[in-house]
Design an enzyme around this catalytic site. Structure first.
Site, PDB file in Angstrom:
ATOM      1  N   SER A 121     -27.084-128.167  15.767  1.00 47.20           N
ATOM      2  CA  SER A 121     -28.120-127.873  16.758  1.00 47.20           C
ATOM      3  C   SER A 121     -29.470-127.781  16.052  1.00 47.20           C
ATOM      4  O   SER A 121     -29.556-127.327  14.921  1.00 47.20           O
ATOM      5  CB  SER A 121     -27.816-126.554  17.466  1.00 47.20           C
ATOM      6  OG  SER A 121     -28.803-126.269  18.447  1.00 47.20           O
ATOM      7  N   LYS A 173     -19.837-125.704  19.184  1.00 47.56           N
ATOM      8  CA  LYS A 173     -21.044-126.412  19.613  1.00 47.56           C
ATOM      9  C   LYS A 173     -20.962-126.772  21.095  1.00 47.56           C
ATOM     10  O   LYS A 173     -21.974-126.753  21.819  1.00 47.56           O
ATOM     11  CB  LYS A 173     -21.236-127.681  18.768  1.00 47.56           C
ATOM     12  CG  LYS A 173     -22.444-128.541  19.163  1.00 47.56           C
ATOM     13  CD  LYS A 173     -23.753-127.766  19.119  1.00 47.56           C
ATOM     14  CE  LYS A 173     -24.975-128.660  19.100  1.00 47.56           C
ATOM     15  NZ  LYS A 173     -25.057-129.683  20.135  1.00 47.56           N
ATOM     16  N   HIS A 176     -21.833-123.673  22.891  1.00 46.55           N
ATOM     17  CA  HIS A 176     -23.273-123.488  22.671  1.00 46.55           C
ATOM     18  C   HIS A 176     -24.064-124.306  23.681  1.00 46.55           C
ATOM     19  O   HIS A 176     -25.012-123.811  24.312  1.00 46.55           O
ATOM     20  CB  HIS A 176     -23.605-123.913  21.236  1.00 46.55           C
ATOM     21  CG  HIS A 176     -25.057-124.167  20.948  1.00 46.55           C
ATOM     22  ND1 HIS A 176     -25.712-125.301  21.368  1.00 46.55           N
ATOM     23  CD2 HIS A 176     -25.967-123.437  20.260  1.00 46.55           C
ATOM     24  CE1 HIS A 176     -26.974-125.262  20.960  1.00 46.55           C
ATOM     25  NE2 HIS A 176     -27.156-124.137  20.289  1.00 46.55           N
ATOM     26  N   ASN A 177     -23.682-125.566  23.875  1.00 41.38           N
ATOM     27  CA  ASN A 177     -24.414-126.423  24.807  1.00 41.38           C
ATOM     28  C   ASN A 177     -24.202-125.996  26.253  1.00 41.38           C
ATOM     29  O   ASN A 177     -25.102-126.127  27.083  1.00 41.38           O
ATOM     30  CB  ASN A 177     -24.003-127.877  24.612  1.00 41.38           C
ATOM     31  CG  ASN A 177     -24.708-128.513  23.431  1.00 41.38           C
ATOM     32  OD1 ASN A 177     -25.101-127.818  22.489  1.00 41.38           O
ATOM     33  ND2 ASN A 177     -24.854-129.815  23.449  1.00 41.38           N
ATOM     34  N   GLU A 180     -26.520-123.230  26.784  1.00 46.30           N
ATOM     35  CA  GLU A 180     -27.857-123.829  26.871  1.00 46.30           C
ATOM     36  C   GLU A 180     -28.143-124.322  28.287  1.00 46.30           C
ATOM     37  O   GLU A 180     -29.243-124.123  28.814  1.00 46.30           O
ATOM     38  CB  GLU A 180     -27.927-124.984  25.863  1.00 46.30           C
ATOM     39  CG  GLU A 180     -29.217-125.754  25.817  1.00 46.30           C
ATOM     40  CD  GLU A 180     -29.086-126.927  24.866  1.00 46.30           C
ATOM     41  OE1 GLU A 180     -29.138-128.085  25.343  1.00 46.30           O
ATOM     42  OE2 GLU A 180     -28.911-126.705  23.652  1.00 46.30           O
TER      43      GLU A 180
END
Length: 309
Positions: A121, A173, A176-177, A180
């Site tokens: 990221s 990840k 995480h996205n 987001e």
């Protein structure tokens, strides 16, 4: 340390440049001649083929992939496999699906080659600010690439770490996205609400700037939002069409598989899909149903012009 970088697009080239700034040597390959030429200006040693890249690396070799997720990763590994040897190491730093990473790790392990999945990221700001690295794979393999990870990270002791075995990096990840997506949707809805309140004529750039310091909702995303609103407070040049990379979809699917309630992430994904519907049949049918049961007025569609969009 010496590293091979496959994929010299915006992310790959910037990451390679940051690694070089950390005192390492990077040999890079990209199928595009223009990308190889631009990379050379950044200090990357260009290779005209994967074979040339592998031949230029000292044994045991370390090759980092920054290519699109899915078939391209599998195809690239298939081309690399005959060129590599036991003891070599492959890193996938893209946004691959974590189950694909687990499969690739098993397949490469059968050839004596280590595989690391690194969720990355930082976007276009990573070259300057450093990258956040969520790393999955064998502990010894991750330790071997420690100097590269510390060069990429914001600081040697911050912003990176091995989070678990193979697949854990890309799984982290993915989540995480998904987070987001939810954060961006909340900011977008809040600013839309303020923009619609014409009575107060709020300066959205000013509000964003105030929130950047001391506010509970301060964040890097808010910093970027403030910068964008400072350039164009009405976002007049931006079309209301929001892409998605696919990781939000994977996150929602995983939430369903694990029986975890994730309404914010799910609805933020659906809002992105909705943004692409220029002629919403859903909305047409909603309006029609209101007219049918309650006699509510319908707004007529504009006449067709016969011209393409």
């Amino acid at each position: 340390m010496e590293l091979g970088m496959v994929g010299l697009g915006r992310m790959g080239a910037n990451m390679a440049e940051r690694i070089i700034r950390g005192g390492h040597r990077v040999i890079g390959f990209d199928p595009g001649a223009a990308a190889r030429q631009a990379a050379q200006a950044k200090g990357i040693v260009p290779a005209a083929s994967l074979a040339e890249l592998v031949a230029a690396l000292p044994v045991p070799r370390a090759v980092w992939l920054m290519v699109p997720a899915g078939k391209v990763v599998d195809d690239t590994i298939a081309q690399l496999l005959p060129l590599l040897a036991p003891g070599d190491l492959v890193v996938d730093g893209g946004n691959s699906y974590y189950k694909d990473s687990q499969r690739r790790s098993r397949e490469l392990a059968g050839h004596g080659i280590a595989y690391i999945d690194c969720g990355t990221s930082g976007g276009v700001w990573g070259l300057k600010e450093g990258y956040s690295l969520m790393i999955g794979g064998d502990e010894a393999a991750v330790a071997r690439l420690g100097p590269v990870f510390t060069a990429l990270a914001p600081a040697p002791d911050r912003g990176w770490g091995r989070v678990g075995p193979s697949g854990a990096g890309h799984f982290t990840k993915m989540v995480h996205n998904g987070i987001e997506y939810g954060m961006m949707q909340a900011y977008a809805e809040g600013f839309a609400l303020m923009e619609r309140k014409e009575e107060f004529a709020l300066d959205l750039h000013q509000v964003a700037d105030i929130w950047r310091d001391g506010s509970v909702v301060r964040s890097w995303l808010l910093d970027l939002t403030a910068d964008a609103l400072g350039r164009d407070a009405r976002l007049s040049s931006v079309a209301p069409f929001v892409e998605d990379s696919g990781e939000g979809r994977w996150t929602v699917a995983e939430a369903i598989d694990l029986d975890v309630s994730a309404p914010v992430i799910t609805l933020s994904l659906l809002e992105r899909l909705r943004s692409r519907d220029k002629d919403s049949f859903t909305d047409k049918l909603l309006a029609t149903m209101r007219n049918e049961f309650g006699g509510h007025a319908l707004h007529a569609a504009p006449p067709a012009t016969g011209k393409p969009d």
